[in-house]
Write a protein that holds these residues in place. Structure first.
Motif, mmCIF file in Angstrom:
data_model
loop_
_atom_site.group_PDB
_atom_site.id
_atom_site.type_symbol
_atom_site.label_atom_id
_atom_site.label_comp_id
_atom_site.label_asym_id
_atom_site.label_seq_id
_atom_site.Cartn_x
_atom_site.Cartn_y
_atom_site.Cartn_z
ATOM 1 N N LEU A 111 0.689 -0.914 0.341
ATOM 2 C CA LEU A 111 -0.146 -0.353 0.110
ATOM 3 C C LEU A 111 1.284 1.371 -0.076
ATOM 4 C CD1 LEU A 111 0.065 1.198 2.851
ATOM 5 C CD2 LEU A 111 -1.331 -0.399 3.934
ATOM 6 N N LYS A 112 -0.032 2.095 -0.039
ATOM 7 C CA LYS A 112 1.236 3.679 -0.294
ATOM 8 C C LYS A 112 -0.092 4.479 0.226
ATOM 9 C CE LYS A 112 0.504 6.101 -4.602
ATOM 10 N NZ LYS A 112 1.167 6.171 -5.930
ATOM 11 N N ALA A 113 1.262 4.636 1.835
ATOM 12 C CA ALA A 113 0.485 5.664 2.343
ATOM 13 C C ALA A 113 0.571 7.314 2.109
ATOM 14 C CB ALA A 113 0.889 5.269 4.189
ATOM 15 N N ILE A 116 3.790 9.480 6.036
ATOM 16 C CA ILE A 116 4.655 9.130 6.926
ATOM 17 C C ILE A 116 5.669 9.492 7.286
ATOM 18 C CG2 ILE A 116 5.466 6.778 8.192
ATOM 19 C CD1 ILE A 116 5.020 5.270 5.520
ATOM 20 N N PHE A 117 6.095 9.779 8.895
ATOM 21 C CA PHE A 117 6.329 10.840 9.387
ATOM 22 C C PHE A 117 6.531 10.409 11.216
ATOM 23 C CE2 PHE A 117 1.973 12.241 10.506
ATOM 24 C CZ PHE A 117 2.436 12.460 11.463
ATOM 25 N N LEU A 118 7.300 10.774 11.241
ATOM 26 C CA LEU A 118 8.536 10.556 12.727
ATOM 27 C C LEU A 118 8.198 11.187 13.068
ATOM 28 C CD1 LEU A 118 9.621 7.630 14.455
ATOM 29 C CD2 LEU A 118 11.868 8.199 13.676
ATOM 30 N N VAL A 119 8.233 11.327 14.875
ATOM 31 C CA VAL A 119 7.909 12.608 15.919
ATOM 32 C C VAL A 119 8.616 12.234 17.066
ATOM 33 C CG1 VAL A 119 6.607 13.938 17.586
ATOM 34 C CG2 VAL A 119 5.708 13.256 15.342
ATOM 35 N N LYS A 120 9.768 12.817 18.128
ATOM 36 C CA LYS A 120 10.462 12.376 18.861
ATOM 37 C C LYS A 120 9.645 13.620 19.986
ATOM 38 C CE LYS A 120 15.239 12.591 20.770
ATOM 39 N NZ LYS A 120 16.585 13.046 20.691
ATOM 40 N N PHE A 129 3.892 7.694 12.634
ATOM 41 C CA PHE A 129 2.849 7.395 11.527
ATOM 42 C C PHE A 129 2.426 7.585 10.720
ATOM 43 C CE2 PHE A 129 3.415 10.511 16.025
ATOM 44 C CZ PHE A 129 1.431 10.196 17.281
ATOM 45 N N CYS A 130 1.231 6.768 10.007
ATOM 46 C CA CYS A 130 1.138 6.068 9.062
ATOM 47 C C CYS A 130 0.297 7.874 8.778
ATOM 48 C CB CYS A 130 0.331 5.600 8.220
ATOM 49 S SG CYS A 130 2.256 3.758 8.097
ATOM 50 N N GLY A 167 5.939 0.821 17.132
ATOM 51 C CA GLY A 167 4.992 0.555 16.161
ATOM 52 C C GLY A 167 4.711 1.423 15.920
ATOM 53 N N ASN A 168 3.348 1.919 14.825
ATOM 54 C CA ASN A 168 2.760 2.890 13.969
ATOM 55 C C ASN A 168 0.739 3.082 14.356
ATOM 56 O OD1 ASN A 168 2.811 0.886 12.009
ATOM 57 N ND2 ASN A 168 1.046 2.189 11.452
ATOM 58 N N ARG A 169 1.134 4.001 14.468
ATOM 59 C CA ARG A 169 -0.566 4.759 14.282
ATOM 60 C C ARG A 169 -0.996 4.927 13.372
ATOM 61 N NH1 ARG A 169 0.594 5.812 19.535
ATOM 62 N NH2 ARG A 169 -1.191 4.292 21.548
ATOM 63 N N VAL A 170 -1.931 4.959 12.917
ATOM 64 C CA VAL A 170 -2.588 5.360 11.198
ATOM 65 C C VAL A 170 -3.531 6.725 11.552
ATOM 66 C CG1 VAL A 170 -3.866 4.571 9.365
ATOM 67 C CG2 VAL A 170 -2.685 3.324 10.260
ATOM 68 N N ILE A 171 -3.564 7.760 11.035
ATOM 69 C CA ILE A 171 -4.205 9.203 11.175
ATOM 70 C C ILE A 171 -4.929 9.158 9.653
ATOM 71 C CG2 ILE A 171 -3.978 11.645 11.192
ATOM 72 C CD1 ILE A 171 -1.731 11.277 13.004
ATOM 73 N N ASN A 172 -6.183 9.539 10.084
ATOM 74 C CA ASN A 172 -6.985 9.505 8.801
ATOM 75 C C ASN A 172 -7.429 10.881 9.592
ATOM 76 O OD1 ASN A 172 -7.602 6.456 7.090
ATOM 77 N ND2 ASN A 172 -7.637 5.860 10.045
#
Length: 205
Positions: A111-113, A116-120, A129-130, A167-172
């Motif tokens: 799949l193509k999100a 996708i980003f990484l937060v500190k 997050f996707c 892990g990751n979360r998916v923001i809609n």
């Protein structure tokens, strides 16, 4: 020096005149790397130089959402370590071609999100997050997309892609509130998403 290209869009009977778009070219990327000490992965380009028209409003909105997210997080002391978007390409190891920067594997394919980003966080904790922006009304299609995300998360695909142990979360993010409510209700009553709903975030733009 021809570092930046321009795509002009004509008059739309529905929306009127839409804004022209400026984008970075390969020469511009090389210039930024050479003269401003940026890393290659820090400078994104449209995949293969292909300029969009069919997804104009979707792409513009995902860019606006990115700006809002980064500004909000940084104002609260969070650091965005990277932010990939679907229309930007990245080189594939052992290949000469590039592919969408947000391409991730699922159990049955890919799949193509949208992003996708990484937060500190200020305490050092990281969050992956996707993100998907939905400006249509096809609930069934979005639900199938969320199933693909479950497949990806079951095998840890987003984390593996970036060599992360989290892990990751998916923001809609939805343009239409009713679409969001209908999708959320269907997912909550579907056993396929059982024990996974806390991995999904729903909000209206």
């Amino acid at each position: 020096m021809n570092l930046v290209g321009q795509k002009k869009f004509g008059y739309s009977p529905t929306y009127g005149k839409v804004e022209d778009i400026y984008y970075l070219k390969q020469k511009g990327k090389r210039y930024l790397i050479r003269e401003h000490d940026l890393l290659e992965e820090e400078v994104n380009l449209p995949i293969g130089g292909r300029i969009f028209s069919s997804d104009y409003f979707h792409r513009i909105e995902t860019i606006r959402i990115r700006i809002d997210i980064e500004q909000d997080l940084e104002s609260r002391g969070y650091q965005v370590l990277f932010y990939d978007q679907y229309f930007a390409g990245k080189k594939v190891e052992l290949k000469r071609s590039r592919e969408a920067a947000t391409k991730i594997a699922t159990e049955r394919g890919y799949l193509k999100a949208d992003s996708i980003f990484l937060v500190k966080a200020p305490n050092g904790k990281q969050f992956l997050f996707c993100l998907e922006y939905h400006n249509g009304h096809e609930v069934k299609r979005i639900e199938e997309q969320m199933r693909a995300y479950v497949e990806a998360m079951k095998i840890g695909s987003p984390s593996i892609k970036y060599d992360l142990e989290i892990g990751n979360r998916v923001i809609n993010i939805f343009k239409k509130e009713q679409v969001m409510r209908t999708l959320k209700e269907r997912m909550e009553h579907d056993v396929y998403f059982q024990n996974m709903m806390d991995r999904f975030v729903f909000c209206e733009v």
